[in-house]
Design an enzyme around this catalytic site. Structure first.
Site, PDB file in Angstrom:
ATOM      1  CG  ASP A  69      -0.354  -0.548   2.465  1.00 37.96           C
ATOM      2  OD1 ASP A  69       0.889  -0.629   2.559  1.00 37.96           O
ATOM      3  OD2 ASP A  69      -1.111  -0.906   3.382  1.00 37.96           O
ATOM      4  CD  GLU A 128      -4.216   3.762   6.754  1.00 38.02           C
ATOM      5  OE1 GLU A 128      -5.241   3.591   7.442  1.00 38.02           O
ATOM      6  OE2 GLU A 128      -3.091   3.362   7.100  1.00 38.02           O
TER       7      GLU A 128
END
EC number: 3.5.1.47
Length: 376
Positions: A69, A128
């Site tokens: 990520d 997120e």
């Protein structure tokens, strides 16, 4: 050879929130293009702010994926580091700068020779906030590059450098965002009989909803219902007409998550009916499903790391934190694991600063595992 510490520090200075990782993508693409120059078995695609790097195998039987990520958090950094965030109100407080650096280091090693099996390196945006993995999958960003097996890691502050932790079942809980708004009738504090107090109803709900976990969830399985926001009223002598609650549901299986979501909604509607008022319930799980490791692949990975010098393998219990890699693992078999970074500050803390020696350890461990998988 890639300077891992310099790379991490450069990325640490440019944190960006989900789907706004423009500088991050540009930096990554620059490094990737330099690493892959002259490698005719490599193809690169972008999807919004994400990047896919595909290494065509020489005799492929499967595609092995590694996911990292790339987004930061809306946090004001307080580390005091000379390479602290240059973006006001943004910080890599969840270690994604480490994740990206390790992925780049592994890519560099994977490029030393053409692999037998295909390899896909995914630099995924928006972990997120928007479940970027789900967005990419639903938009067919992978196409025929979709892996047959997917792997990934997350750094963990309370583990020591050199420790790797995972299990053969669920590693992360599934999470669901909850927003509830009670709508009553406002009025003067002196005349409560002429109003319908939304604050009282919402307060009653907060106490009653605690029974959802204690009386509906198997204690061995576990679940969490937490409301961190309660907003109602503007002054002391006015009965408010609305009350707003914002919380989270966490469970270790999707079936349990759906049960808890249903019960929370039922309790809210029941309280609203009892107080003769309206209620709006919004449940948003999206791509934040439980991270469920494939048992056979997890055992293979654990056995591999257990035999590596300098690595201490830990068979760890699930965590109630969430990770959108759970969505991709609901589509593709795979494994996620924790990598120790030995920080006194937790993930999402404004002073979280991992030990940089973990970068070389992470690259060595992960690249050796990917090399094994690519050669099978």
């Amino acid at each position: 050879m890639l300077d891992l510490i310099q790379t991490r520090r450069a990325l640490h200075q440019i944190p960006e929130i989900g789907l706004e990782e423009f500088k991050t993508q540009a930096y990554l693409l620059d490094v990737i293009e330099k690493l892959t120059t002259g490698k005719d078995f490599v193809q690169i695609r972008t999807w919004r702010t994400g990047i896919l790097v595909y290494l065509q195998g020489s005799q492929p039987e499967r595609t092995i994926g590694w996911r990292t990520d790339i987004d930061g958090l809306p946090i004001v950094e307080q580390t005091g580091l000379p390479f602290a965030s240059q973006h006001q109100g943004r910080m890599h407080a969840c270690g994604h700068d480490f994740h990206m650096t390790i992925a780049l280091g592994c890519l560099e090693r994977a490029l030393e020779e053409q692999p037998k099996n295909n390899l896909l390196f995914l630099f995924q945006p928006a972990e997120e906030n928007e479940a970027g993995g789900m967005l990419m999958y639903e938009d067919d960003a992978f196409g025929d590059w979709l892996p047959d097996q997917f792997y990934g890691l997350h750094v963990r502050p309370d583990l020591k450098v050199g420790q790797i932790a995972t299990n053969t079942h669920t590693l992360f809980a599934g999470t669901c965002e909850v927003k509830i708004r009670f709508k009553g009738k406002g009025g003067h504090a002196a005349f409560p009989h002429e109003a319908n107090d939304a604050l009282v109803a919402a307060s009653y709900f907060v106490t009653q909803v605690q029974s959802v976990v204690s009386r509906n969830v198997n204690p061995i399985e576990g679940a969490v219902v937490t409301f961190g926001v309660f907003q109602a009223g503007t002054t002391n002598n006015v009965i408010t007409d609305t009350a707003f609650l914002h919380g989270t549901i966490r469970a270790l299986t999707q079936d349990m998550s759906l049960l808890v979501q249903k019960r929370v909604k039922t309790v809210a509607e029941g309280v609203a009916a009892a107080f003769d008022m309206e209620v709006e319930v919004e449940l948003k799980q999206g791509g934040y499903l439980p991270v469920e490791n494939n048992p056979a692949l997890a055992r293979e990975l654990m056995d591999f790391f257990d035999e590596k010098d300098g690595i201490e393998l830990i068979d760890i219990e699930p965590a109630m934190t969430g990770e959108d890699f759970g969505y991709l693992l609901s589509k593709v078999d795979g494994v996620m694991f924790w990598l120790g970074i030995d920080s006194p500050y937790a993930l999402h803390h404004p002073q979280m600063s991992p030990k940089e020696e973990v970068l070389a350890i992470g690259v060595a461990a992960v690249s050796s595992f990917l090399k094994k998988k690519a050669a099978e």
